[in-house]
Design an enzyme around this catalytic site. Structure first.
Site, PDB file in Angstrom:
ATOM      1  CB  CYS A 125      -3.647   3.979   7.271  1.00  0.00           C
ATOM      2  SG  CYS A 125      -3.492   2.266   7.803  1.00  0.00           S
ATOM      3  CB  CYS A 165      -0.894   0.000   1.237  1.00  0.00           C
ATOM      4  SG  CYS A 165       0.066   0.019   2.772  1.00  0.00           S
ATOM      5  CG  ASP A 191       0.559   3.033   4.770  1.00  0.00           C
ATOM      6  OD1 ASP A 191       0.626   3.964   3.951  1.00  0.00           O
ATOM      7  OD2 ASP A 191      -0.460   2.774   5.416  1.00  0.00           O
ATOM      8  CB  CYS A 209      -2.962  -1.901   8.665  1.00  0.00           C
ATOM      9  SG  CYS A 209      -4.024  -1.153   7.429  1.00  0.00           S
TER      10      CYS A 209
HETATM   11 FE1  FES Z   1      -1.137   0.667   4.413  1.00  0.00          FE
HETATM   12 FE2  FES Z   1      -2.808   0.586   6.425  1.00  0.00          FE
HETATM   13  S1  FES Z   1      -3.206   1.245   4.404  1.00  0.00           S
HETATM   14  S2  FES Z   1      -0.821  -0.199   6.357  1.00  0.00           S
END
Ligand code: FES
Length: 149
Positions: free
Chosen positions: A79, A54, A56, A123
């Site tokens: 997030c 994602c 992150d 996540c």
């Molecule tokens: Fe990437 Fe939550 S959207 S870890």
């Protein structure tokens, strides 16, 4: 004024309401707002970074003494689900042996968070993978196998 907290009171109420409406438990929201274990360790024995699909990113800092995790912090660019999960992951490994820390899985973190939106379960996965990466890299750098094998 606000040096220790990421959010002020008004923000907090609004964020809490928004996250609650999207399916986060109060407990998960607390972890996101309070951010225990967020940050770095200047004298870390291991620093490992992982970026999920994602986009992150989590950077894990471990302080290890005689095979036991003395302290752990994590920097999270991500997030609310990522932040909350990473906070719990660090909390769970403190004081544990490397082998014990390796057994921590998604379910352990989910159980503590109680509820996150369905779309945020990945996540939790990212926080576990970031943790496992740090443990693996520490193990490789120190010539032992943290899985205990
Ligand atoms: Fe990437 Fe939550 S959207 S870890």
């Amino acid at each position: 004024m606000n040096d220790d907290h990421a959010f002020d009171m008004q923000d907090t109420a609004a964020i809490r309401e928004m996250l609650s409406g999207s399916g986060y438990s109060d407990r998960a929201i607390d972890y996101y707002l309070n951010q225990p274990n967020m940050g770095s360790l200047p004298d870390a024995d291991q620093v490992s970074e992982l970026t999920g699909p994602c986009g992150d990113t989590m950077k894990v800092y471990l302080k290890v003494d005689e095979g036991r995790i003395k302290d752990a912090r994590v920097q999270v660019l991500g997030c609310p689900g990522a932040v909350a999960s990473a906070m719990v992951a660090m909390e769970l490994i403190k004081g544990k042996t490397l082998a014990q820390a390796h057994t921590i899985n998604d379910r352990d973190i989910y159980r503590i968070l109680q509820e996150v939106p369905e779309k945020k379960v990945h996540c939790i996965r990212l926080s576990v993978k970031a943790l496992q990466k740090a443990l693996d890299e520490y193990g490789r750098g120190n010539g032992d196998n943290p899985r205990g094998g």
